[in-house]
Design a protein around this motif. Structure first.
Motif, PDB file in Angstrom:
ATOM      1  N   LYS A   8       1.003  -0.930   0.200  1.00  0.00           N
ATOM      2  CA  LYS A   8      -0.324   0.263  -0.080  1.00  0.00           C
ATOM      3  C   LYS A   8       0.233   1.326  -0.150  1.00  0.00           C
ATOM      4  CE  LYS A   8      -4.239  -2.160   0.530  1.00  0.00           C
ATOM      5  NZ  LYS A   8      -5.713  -2.247  -0.296  1.00  0.00           N
ATOM      6  N   LYS A   9       0.425   2.048  -0.331  1.00  0.00           N
ATOM      7  CA  LYS A   9       1.148   3.148  -0.577  1.00  0.00           C
ATOM      8  C   LYS A   9       0.924   4.418   0.680  1.00  0.00           C
ATOM      9  CE  LYS A   9       1.662   3.651  -6.171  1.00  0.00           C
ATOM     10  NZ  LYS A   9       1.241   4.877  -6.747  1.00  0.00           N
ATOM     11  N   THR A  10      -0.042   4.160   1.407  1.00  0.00           N
ATOM     12  CA  THR A  10      -0.705   5.476   2.335  1.00  0.00           C
ATOM     13  C   THR A  10      -0.479   4.349   3.836  1.00  0.00           C
ATOM     14  OG1 THR A  10      -2.866   4.552   1.803  1.00  0.00           O
ATOM     15  CG2 THR A  10      -2.108   6.548   1.199  1.00  0.00           C
ATOM     16  N   PRO A  11      -0.268   4.535   4.926  1.00  0.00           N
ATOM     17  CA  PRO A  11      -0.015   3.846   6.219  1.00  0.00           C
ATOM     18  C   PRO A  11      -0.691   3.543   6.962  1.00  0.00           C
ATOM     19  CG  PRO A  11       0.976   6.175   7.031  1.00  0.00           C
ATOM     20  CD  PRO A  11       0.450   6.129   5.068  1.00  0.00           C
TER      21      PRO A  11
ATOM     22  N   TYR B  28       1.947  -1.165   3.440  1.00  0.00           N
ATOM     23  CA  TYR B  28       2.612   0.340   3.585  1.00  0.00           C
ATOM     24  C   TYR B  28       3.942  -0.147   3.989  1.00  0.00           C
ATOM     25  CZ  TYR B  28       4.214   5.218   4.037  1.00  0.00           C
ATOM     26  OH  TYR B  28       5.452   6.343   3.810  1.00  0.00           O
TER      27      TYR B  28
END
Length: 267
Positions: free
Chosen positions: A124-127, A195
């Protein structure tokens, strides 16, 4: 033959001694040239030493240390292999920049939580997602769930406090909900692991910028029922300290929340 061998051996020893004298003399010259300046630095952590400075100075320091104590073979820091120190890997890039990462620890943590097969890891690109934050408090809380939530936050905090300021807000939010929503913390961790799987190589970059000799503080804040703030302090363009969390004072506007965090950043 014995006489010849002794003469050759003595000559070799004299050459080595002369070579050591020249190196020591050069190191002393470098120290004199940098009088009033930092010519080198030794960082000590228990029985580990990090020696930084001019090549001749480093050799002199290493030689003196090895003369007194028995040591392992010194490791040279470069861009190919990260040298472990203080729980991090240190890298020196070709352009003179330095990096500090925790790739080994992050990989170990991901294998523990996502499995050994890296090809099956979600990325994923966001935590963290906003929907998780808005979940209501859980009515029933089991001790095992709380303990697991504490484990998750503890593992992430070790990375966040050393090399990953991008995990500041996420870690702060997860930590604040351990006793209120322990199950939700565990579920939110799935997004966080994904992430980290996407960004496991990331870390701190200390760029060589001789034109920047200043200390800066960067702050941000969000206004709402619980105002959140964050601060990053950078020296010569490189981050050296950071924090994030709920603001102590109740703000009545966005401007007040921002001003509060600016003052926190200056302190």
């Amino acid at each position: 033959k014995m006489v010849v061998r002794r003469i050759v051996k003595r000559k070799i020893e004299e050459d080595e001694e002369e070579s050591q004298k020249k190196k020591k003399k050069r190191a002393q010259e470098v120290l004199r040239e940098t009088s009033g300046k930092v010519g080198g630095m030794v960082v000590i952590y228990i029985d580990d030493l990090l020696i930084v400075g001019e090549k001749e100075v480093k050799k002199m320091v290493i030689g003196e240390v090895k003369r007194i104590w028995e040591t392992s073979t010194p490791e040279e820091i470069d861009e190919k292999t990260g040298v472990r120190f203080l729980g991090m890997e240190l890298w020196k890039l070709k352009n003179g920049d330095w990096m500090a990462t925790q790739r080994g620890y992050v990989k170990e943590m991901l294998r523990k939580n996502l499995g050994e097969d890296e090809s099956e890891w979600r990325r994923k690109k966001t935590p963290i997602t906003k929907s998780w934050i808005e979940l209501p408090e859980e009515e029933k809380k089991e001790a095992g769930d709380v303990k697991e939530a504490q484990r998750v936050v503890g593992e992430v905090m070790w990375v966040m406090t050393r090399t990953r300021p991008d995990l500041l807000h996420t870690t702060s939010m997860l930590a604040s909900q351990i006793l209120k929503k322990p199950k939700a913390v565990r579920e939110a961790a799935d997004q966080l692991w994904a992430y980290l799987a996407h960004t496991w190589k990331e870390g701190l970059l200390f760029a060589a910028r001789p034109e920047e000799h200043e200390l800066r503080s960067y702050t941000d804040a969000s206004f709402g029922e619980d105002c959140q703030g964050c601060t990053i302090v950078a020296l010569d363009g490189a981050p050296i300290a950071w924090k994030a969390g709920k603001q102590h004072a109740v703000a009545l506007s966005t401007a007040e929340a921002e001003l509060t965090e600016i003052l926190e950043g200056q302190i």
